[in-house]
Enzyme design. Structure first.
Site, PDB file in Angstrom:
ATOM      1  N   HIS A 277       0.824  -1.217   0.000  1.00 38.24           N
ATOM      2  CA  HIS A 277       0.000   0.000   0.000  1.00 38.24           C
ATOM      3  C   HIS A 277       0.850   1.254   0.000  1.00 38.24           C
ATOM      4  O   HIS A 277       1.873   1.333   0.670  1.00 38.24           O
ATOM      5  CB  HIS A 277      -1.045  -0.007   1.115  1.00 38.24           C
ATOM      6  CG  HIS A 277      -0.490  -0.034   2.507  1.00 38.24           C
ATOM      7  ND1 HIS A 277      -0.122   1.104   3.180  1.00 38.24           N
ATOM      8  CD2 HIS A 277      -0.265  -1.068   3.361  1.00 38.24           C
ATOM      9  CE1 HIS A 277       0.303   0.774   4.391  1.00 38.24           C
ATOM     10  NE2 HIS A 277       0.236  -0.527   4.525  1.00 38.24           N
ATOM     11  N   ASP A 289       6.359   0.427   6.573  1.00 35.87           N
ATOM     12  CA  ASP A 289       4.898   0.287   6.411  1.00 35.87           C
ATOM     13  C   ASP A 289       4.371   1.415   5.544  1.00 35.87           C
ATOM     14  O   ASP A 289       4.033   2.474   6.054  1.00 35.87           O
ATOM     15  CB  ASP A 289       4.222   0.275   7.782  1.00 35.87           C
ATOM     16  CG  ASP A 289       2.749  -0.065   7.686  1.00 35.87           C
ATOM     17  OD1 ASP A 289       2.310  -0.520   6.624  1.00 35.87           O
ATOM     18  OD2 ASP A 289       2.042   0.120   8.687  1.00 35.87           O
ATOM     19  N   GLU A 323      -4.904   2.032   2.631  1.00 39.41           N
ATOM     20  CA  GLU A 323      -5.005   0.816   3.451  1.00 39.41           C
ATOM     21  C   GLU A 323      -5.165   1.165   4.914  1.00 39.41           C
ATOM     22  O   GLU A 323      -5.939   0.543   5.631  1.00 39.41           O
ATOM     23  CB  GLU A 323      -3.750  -0.055   3.256  1.00 39.41           C
ATOM     24  CG  GLU A 323      -3.844  -1.428   3.922  1.00 39.41           C
ATOM     25  CD  GLU A 323      -3.380  -1.455   5.365  1.00 39.41           C
ATOM     26  OE1 GLU A 323      -3.664  -2.445   6.058  1.00 39.41           O
ATOM     27  OE2 GLU A 323      -2.741  -0.494   5.833  1.00 39.41           O
ATOM     28  N   GLU A 324      -4.421   2.174   5.359  1.00 40.81           N
ATOM     29  CA  GLU A 324      -4.311   2.422   6.800  1.00 40.81           C
ATOM     30  C   GLU A 324      -5.619   2.797   7.479  1.00 40.81           C
ATOM     31  O   GLU A 324      -5.887   2.360   8.581  1.00 40.81           O
ATOM     32  CB  GLU A 324      -3.262   3.511   7.072  1.00 40.81           C
ATOM     33  CG  GLU A 324      -1.826   3.108   6.729  1.00 40.81           C
ATOM     34  CD  GLU A 324      -1.283   2.024   7.643  1.00 40.81           C
ATOM     35  OE1 GLU A 324      -2.026   1.524   8.498  1.00 40.81           O
ATOM     36  OE2 GLU A 324      -0.100   1.660   7.471  1.00 40.81           O
ATOM     37  N   ASP A 351       3.301  -6.515   3.056  1.00 36.88           N
ATOM     38  CA  ASP A 351       2.908  -5.454   3.992  1.00 36.88           C
ATOM     39  C   ASP A 351       3.230  -5.869   5.420  1.00 36.88           C
ATOM     40  O   ASP A 351       2.406  -5.754   6.319  1.00 36.88           O
ATOM     41  CB  ASP A 351       1.403  -5.140   3.835  1.00 36.88           C
ATOM     42  CG  ASP A 351       0.981  -3.974   4.727  1.00 36.88           C
ATOM     43  OD1 ASP A 351       1.864  -3.204   5.158  1.00 36.88           O
ATOM     44  OD2 ASP A 351      -0.225  -3.854   5.001  1.00 36.88           O
ATOM     45  N   HIS A 422       3.755   2.348  12.577  1.00 37.39           N
ATOM     46  CA  HIS A 422       2.834   3.490  12.824  1.00 37.39           C
ATOM     47  C   HIS A 422       3.415   4.524  13.784  1.00 37.39           C
ATOM     48  O   HIS A 422       2.661   5.249  14.433  1.00 37.39           O
ATOM     49  CB  HIS A 422       1.470   3.015  13.358  1.00 37.39           C
ATOM     50  CG  HIS A 422       0.731   2.110  12.417  1.00 37.39           C
ATOM     51  ND1 HIS A 422      -0.506   1.581  12.713  1.00 37.39           N
ATOM     52  CD2 HIS A 422       1.033   1.646  11.179  1.00 37.39           C
ATOM     53  CE1 HIS A 422      -0.922   0.832  11.691  1.00 37.39           C
ATOM     54  NE2 HIS A 422       0.009   0.856  10.758  1.00 37.39           N
TER      55      HIS A 422
HETATM   56 ZN   LIG Z   1       0.778  -1.584   6.239  1.00 35.74          ZN
END
Ligand SMILES: [Zn+2]
Length: 455
Positions: A277, A289, A323-324, A351, A422
């Site tokens: 993503h 990520d 995606e997130e 991912d 994140h």
């Molecule tokens: Zn991800």
């Protein structure tokens, strides 16, 4: 001699569907190409440093889309395009402010990071007594004490799971549904212990999911050092917390899945999708990520083309949108495939970070799983030692649901992933070039084998 002969017989019989020597040489060629002329690391540098964090709906999202088109063209795609989709548009606003109030006046600041898709507190913030809740069981036991308070979920990332994504699956519900569950009993805001084993104090965001029948209350993540400090104080005394978050949810806006193809020579209308993503959280560079998943996927196309491989089926690289905090890119991709009656033969997602390869997870029929497991001796030299039963990725999940497409997920070593996941330290510097390249090699090898021999 005898041992060697036995090994040959055993290996040959287990690999009888394909030509081991030829395939092993071809995969070596792919590996050499990636290890000596690879573009994944440089692509990642440009994405993380020139574009940076790229949350859906942000100006950086559009910049990242252009980056993706260019990278796919440079890699040698036969054609590239942007597939429209509506994406979530949530904006953090100014950075959060949070402190514990001691003796009615002394302020003890701590770091808080609003959860994705959360509402803001308003400019005056929220000030309320804070209650320590270690689990949902405890929330139920104390439900009559919640009203008017800030709930602090201090559920710990379970250290007993060897694969950290299992700890994430276990703890993730406190972030996802914790805010609405607290709101049900009258909480005014929520703090959540970050989902990580890290020893630093970064707060780790991620999206929550409000239950529409409950009031929407602000929610923020807290780093582990602060969480431990808060918990220790709350076990001994009563305190209030002040929290100000400035987040806003706007109507969905236009975004795109970025797509590039190598056209199939025998079955051009059968698709093998490889993707990651393109969006990332705003506070980081989205390196692991999922910048690594994007550059892995592009590198698969580039390397196959560079060594002169002519795919039988159409190889399609997809850099998924949103995606997130919405999964709207993956959802739109599957809807479009279904609408157009496309034949999706296989899909692979990366991912889970750009760390040392360990395994793939596969979801398909038992026969297909057995066939893919036959390829293991060819992947072993490059690090993948296992094909797990079950796996895939968030973005290709809707494709599996809509068309029953067999799917796989690349599974690198998971020990360090949640140290950066994140959080603001998910940056380019924390990606290792060699580990990144080995991931691309294993993905390219798997795609080659599936394309050549079928599932
Ligand atoms: Zn991800």
């Amino acid at each position: 001699m005898f041992k060697g002969l036995m090994f040959c017989i055993l290996t040959l019989s287990s690999l009888s569907v394909f030509s081991q020597a030829e395939d092993s040489l071809f995969i070596r060629k792919l590996a050499d190409e990636i290890l000596t002329s690879g573009k994944a690391y440089e692509n990642l540098r440009v994405l993380t440093k020139n574009v940076g964090g790229r949350l859906s709906g942000s100006p950086q999202m559009y910049k990242a889309e252009d980056w993706g088109i260019n990278a796919l063209k440079d890699a040698g795609a036969d054609k590239t395009w942007k597939q429209e989709c509506q994406v979530t548009h949530w904006v953090r606003g100014a950075r959060e402010e949070a402190y514990l109030i001691q003796d009615g006046k002394k302020k003890l600041p701590f770091k808080a990071l609003a959860l994705g898709n959360s509402v803001g507190t308003g400019k005056n913030g929220v000030k309320a007594p804070v209650i320590l809740i270690n689990s949902f069981d405890e929330l139920e036991l104390k439900k009559d004490e919640i009203k008017g308070k800030i709930v602090f979920y201090n559920y710990k990332f379970n250290p007993l799971f060897i694969k950290t994504n299992q700890s994430y699956g276990d703890a993730g519900k406190y972030r996802g549904s914790g805010p609405s569950r607290a709101a049900k009993y009258g909480a005014v805001a929520v703090l959540v212990r970050s989902m990580t084993h890290s020893t630093d104090n970064h707060a780790h965001t991620g999206s929550l999911s409000y239950n529409d029948s409950m009031p929407k209350i602000p929610a923020a993540a807290v780093g582990l050092k602060d969480a431990d400090k808060l918990a220790a104080m709350l076990e001994k005394g009563t305190y209030s917390v002040y929290l100000r978050t400035n987040a806003m949810m706007y109507p969905d806006t236009l975004g795109h899945n970025v797509i590039g193809e190598l056209t199939g020579s025998e079955f051009p209308n059968e698709y093998i999708t490889i993707g990651g993503h393109l969006d990332s959280w705003d506070v980081a560079e989205g390196a692991h990520d999922d910048g690594t998943g994007c550059v892995h996927s592009i590198e698969v196309l580039r390397a196959l083309k560079a060594v002169g491989y002519k795919p039988r089926r159409t190889i399609r690289i997809v850099l998924f949108a949103n995606e997130e905090n919405g999964l709207k890119g993956g959802t739109a991709y599957a809807a479009e495939a279904k609408k157009n009656n496309e034949k999706h033969y296989f899909a692979l997602e990366s991912d889970a970070g750009g760390f040392t390869p360990r395994s793939f997870g596969f979801s398909g029929s038992p026969e297909q799983l057995a066939k893919i497991r036959n390829y293991l001796p060819l992947l072993l030299p490059y690090g993948v030692y296992m094909i797990n039963d079950g796996g895939g990725g968030a973005d290709i999940g809707p494709l599996r649901q809509a068309l029953n497409t067999p799917v796989a997920g690349f599974e690198p070593d998971s020990q360090r992933y949640f140290d950066i996941h994140h959080a603001e330290n998910d940056v380019f510097e924390n990606v290792n070039k060699r580990e990144l390249e080995l991931g691309a090699i294993n993905m390219a090898a798997l795609i080659y084998l599936v394309d050549k021999y079928g599932l």
